[in-house]
Design a protein around this motif. Structure first.
Motif, PDB file in Angstrom:
ATOM      1  N   ARG A   1      28.072  47.697   6.904  1.00 58.89           N
ATOM      2  CA  ARG A   1      27.468  47.426   5.490  1.00 58.89           C
ATOM      3  C   ARG A   1      27.645  48.301   4.423  1.00 58.89           C
ATOM      4  N   GLU A   2      27.645  49.567   4.774  1.00 59.67           N
ATOM      5  CA  GLU A   2      27.865  50.416   3.518  1.00 59.67           C
ATOM      6  C   GLU A   2      29.332  50.589   3.082  1.00 59.67           C
ATOM      7  N   ASP A   3      30.341  50.547   4.228  1.00 58.88           N
ATOM      8  CA  ASP A   3      31.673  50.233   3.988  1.00 58.88           C
ATOM      9  C   ASP A   3      32.082  49.099   2.980  1.00 58.88           C
ATOM     10  N   ILE A   4      31.433  47.932   3.222  1.00 58.28           N
ATOM     11  CA  ILE A   4      31.486  46.797   2.443  1.00 58.28           C
ATOM     12  C   ILE A   4      31.001  47.097   1.004  1.00 58.28           C
ATOM     13  N   TYR A   5      29.801  47.498   0.813  1.00 54.15           N
ATOM     14  CA  TYR A   5      29.276  47.940  -0.465  1.00 54.15           C
ATOM     15  C   TYR A   5      30.267  48.919  -1.178  1.00 54.15           C
ATOM     16  N   ASN A   6      30.774  49.993  -0.624  1.00 57.29           N
ATOM     17  CA  ASN A   6      31.439  50.773  -1.240  1.00 57.29           C
ATOM     18  C   ASN A   6      32.801  50.350  -1.669  1.00 57.29           C
ATOM     19  N   SER A   7      33.144  49.565  -0.632  1.00 51.73           N
ATOM     20  CA  SER A   7      34.702  48.870  -1.206  1.00 51.73           C
ATOM     21  C   SER A   7      34.630  47.871  -2.162  1.00 51.73           C
ATOM     22  N   ALA A   8      33.377  47.246  -2.251  1.00 47.67           N
ATOM     23  CA  ALA A   8      33.335  46.412  -3.404  1.00 47.67           C
ATOM     24  C   ALA A   8      33.093  47.042  -4.810  1.00 47.67           C
ATOM     25  N   LYS A   9      32.344  48.180  -4.802  1.00 48.41           N
ATOM     26  CA  LYS A   9      32.405  48.989  -6.071  1.00 48.41           C
ATOM     27  C   LYS A   9      33.769  49.458  -6.371  1.00 48.41           C
ATOM     28  N   LYS A  10      34.638  49.773  -5.381  1.00 50.81           N
ATOM     29  CA  LYS A  10      35.916  50.162  -5.948  1.00 50.81           C
ATOM     30  C   LYS A  10      36.690  49.123  -6.311  1.00 50.81           C
ATOM     31  N   VAL A  11      36.658  47.868  -5.853  1.00 53.37           N
ATOM     32  CA  VAL A  11      37.208  46.633  -6.241  1.00 53.37           C
ATOM     33  C   VAL A  11      36.703  46.320  -7.670  1.00 53.37           C
TER      34      VAL A  11
ATOM     35  N   ALA B   1      27.391  41.331  -3.086  1.00 51.40           N
ATOM     36  CA  ALA B   1      28.284  42.241  -3.999  1.00 51.40           C
ATOM     37  C   ALA B   1      28.913  41.673  -5.131  1.00 51.40           C
ATOM     38  N   PHE B   2      29.539  40.357  -4.892  1.00 55.52           N
ATOM     39  CA  PHE B   2      30.251  39.559  -5.743  1.00 55.52           C
ATOM     40  C   PHE B   2      29.860  38.351  -6.459  1.00 55.52           C
ATOM     41  N   LEU B   3      28.729  38.006  -5.725  1.00 56.14           N
ATOM     42  CA  LEU B   3      28.337  36.517  -6.349  1.00 56.14           C
ATOM     43  C   LEU B   3      27.604  37.036  -7.749  1.00 56.14           C
ATOM     44  N   PRO B   4      26.967  38.021  -8.003  1.00 57.78           N
ATOM     45  CA  PRO B   4      26.206  38.024  -9.561  1.00 57.78           C
ATOM     46  C   PRO B   4      27.156  37.883 -10.654  1.00 57.78           C
ATOM     47  N   ALA B   5      28.346  38.436 -10.322  1.00 59.77           N
ATOM     48  CA  ALA B   5      29.440  38.224 -11.615  1.00 59.77           C
ATOM     49  C   ALA B   5      29.735  36.798 -11.954  1.00 59.77           C
ATOM     50  N   MET B   6      29.800  36.240 -10.434  1.00 58.88           N
ATOM     51  CA  MET B   6      30.120  34.800 -10.715  1.00 58.88           C
ATOM     52  C   MET B   6      29.065  33.947 -11.448  1.00 58.88           C
ATOM     53  N   MET B   7      27.826  34.104 -10.850  1.00 61.54           N
ATOM     54  CA  MET B   7      26.592  33.443 -11.466  1.00 61.54           C
ATOM     55  C   MET B   7      26.492  33.743 -12.961  1.00 61.54           C
ATOM     56  N   LYS B   8      26.829  34.723 -13.522  1.00 57.12           N
ATOM     57  CA  LYS B   8      26.777  35.388 -15.001  1.00 57.12           C
ATOM     58  C   LYS B   8      27.502  34.299 -15.722  1.00 57.12           C
ATOM     59  N   CYS B   9      28.820  34.109 -15.171  1.00 56.00           N
ATOM     60  CA  CYS B   9      29.638  33.253 -15.977  1.00 56.00           C
ATOM     61  C   CYS B   9      29.753  31.503 -15.315  1.00 56.00           C
ATOM     62  N   ASN B  10      28.735  31.517 -14.481  1.00 58.70           N
ATOM     63  CA  ASN B  10      28.739  30.294 -13.814  1.00 58.70           C
ATOM     64  C   ASN B  10      30.184  29.666 -13.495  1.00 58.70           C
ATOM     65  N   HIS B  11      30.968  30.651 -12.762  1.00 55.22           N
ATOM     66  CA  HIS B  11      32.290  30.213 -12.344  1.00 55.22           C
ATOM     67  C   HIS B  11      32.637  31.049 -11.063  1.00 55.22           C
ATOM     68  N   GLY B  12      33.207  30.437  -9.941  1.00 50.12           N
ATOM     69  CA  GLY B  12      33.661  31.218  -8.874  1.00 50.12           C
ATOM     70  C   GLY B  12      33.600  30.267  -7.744  1.00 50.12           C
ATOM     71  N   HIS B  13      33.965  30.926  -6.717  1.00 52.28           N
ATOM     72  CA  HIS B  13      34.139  29.929  -5.383  1.00 52.28           C
ATOM     73  C   HIS B  13      33.901  31.017  -3.961  1.00 52.28           C
ATOM     74  N   ILE B  14      33.152  30.496  -3.292  1.00 51.53           N
ATOM     75  CA  ILE B  14      32.764  31.319  -1.786  1.00 51.53           C
ATOM     76  C   ILE B  14      33.037  30.218  -0.810  1.00 51.53           C
ATOM     77  N   VAL B  15      34.047  30.892   0.057  1.00 55.99           N
ATOM     78  CA  VAL B  15      34.482  30.081   1.024  1.00 55.99           C
ATOM     79  C   VAL B  15      34.248  30.884   2.444  1.00 55.99           C
ATOM     80  N   THR B  16      33.423  30.267   3.266  1.00 56.55           N
ATOM     81  CA  THR B  16      32.826  30.589   4.719  1.00 56.55           C
ATOM     82  C   THR B  16      33.784  29.904   5.868  1.00 56.55           C
ATOM     83  N   VAL B  17      34.557  30.703   6.304  1.00 54.38           N
ATOM     84  CA  VAL B  17      35.236  30.302   7.629  1.00 54.38           C
ATOM     85  C   VAL B  17      34.362  30.287   8.773  1.00 54.38           C
TER      86      VAL B  17
END
Length: 300
Positions: free
Chosen positions: A97-107, A154-170
């Motif tokens: 989890r921490e690796d995901i959150y830290n990498s998301a911040k870098k992105v 990590a990434f949904l808040p920015a999508m929700m802010k502009c009401n634009h985005g796409h989340i894909v679940t494999v």
């Protein structure tokens, strides 16, 4: 009684929406443009993730590629660049989890806000309950479903802010039908489908319908993760076929993608047919693959 009456009054809507759905089968839906969109794909160092990255690269998206395999992710990024896209490779352990959150911040700091998130990373252990080690069960859930929560948070808040985005679940067809000797995998994929459906409902409740969701459910894919697979539903799917369906589903904003399509029919039949008949029907699937069996019948 009042509830039954209110449901009955919905019958005209049912007829209209059913006819609308039938009509859409004959009218090709326009594909949306993903040029310039920042697309993050987990598990992009091989298989479905790698091929999906190539397709987005051809469409001039900006690629953010995550995988635990450094060599694999760098190969994918290099090919995406050759195809004319900007590609950024990150070595990320999706079970952490921490690796995901830290990498998301870098992105977000170095590249920008992700607008298309493809949760593709997955692990599978082919063994019965007794032969599956506790750490293997934990890792299956950490990668196959917990990571979906962490990346989405990590990434949904920015999508929700502009009401634009796409989340894909494999996910997988194994998220609808329990398969012997894939207990941890099936359980995690059942959860992944529940994650997709609930996220879709939650976005609607929050009036963020500009953020789209898509879930992929397939039969066995010829990626080498499960050895010597066979089923009466047909030979293992080739990755290229699956990615073609996945890309079409994303670009036309389909909520559910079934490959092959008969899987959707089978999920519908499971809700109708008696359990005893379903037991016989599932035997007809004749699903086989190499597995480690820990349970021993007494005397063997």
């Amino acid at each position: 009684m009042q509830f039954i009456l209110s449901c009955f009054l919905l019958l005209p809507l049912l007829i209209v929406f059913t006819l609308e759905s039938l009509l859409k089968l004959f009218i090709p839906k326009k594909r949306k443009s993903v040029t310039g969109e920042i697309v993050l794909i987990t598990g992009a160092g091989h298989g479905i993730g790698r091929l999906t990255a190539y397709e987005f690269a051809k469409l001039k998206s900006k690629l953010v590629l995550w995988d635990i395999n450094k060599h694999g992710i760098e190969e994918t990024a290099a090919e995406c660049r050759r195809l004319g896209a900007k590609a950024h490779a990150f070595v990320v352990d999706c079970s952490n989890r921490e690796d995901i959150y830290n990498s998301a911040k870098k992105v977000k700091a170095e590249i920008g806000d992700v607008s298309i998130l493809i949760n593709n990373a997955g692990v599978v252990y082919t063994s019965d309950l007794f032969a599956t080690q506790d750490p293997e069960i934990e890792k299956t859930f950490e990668v196959n479903i917990f990571a979906h929560f962490w990346t989405t948070k990590a990434f949904l808040p920015a999508m929700m802010k502009c009401n634009h985005g796409h989340i894909v679940t494999v996910a997988s067809a194994a998220g609808y039908v329990g398969i012997p000797f894939l207990m941890a995998y099936c359980s995690s994929k059942f959860a992944a489908i529940g994650f997709h459906k609930t996220l879709t409902a939650e976005l609607a409740a929050l009036e963020r319908t500009g953020v789209k969701t898509t879930c992929l459910c397939t039969n066995f894919i010829n990626t080498g993760f499960i050895k010597n697979t066979s089923t009466s539903l047909g030979p293992p799917l080739e990755p290229e076929e699956v990615v073609d369906k996945l890309m079409n589903g994303i670009l036309t904003e389909q909520k559910m993608i079934f490959v092959p399509y008969c899987i959707k029919i089978l999920t519908m039949l499971e809700r109708i047919f008696p359990d005893r008949f379903l037991t016989v029907l599932k035997r007809k699937f004749n699903i086989k693959f190499d597995a480690n069996i820990g349970y021993k019948i007494k005397g063997q």
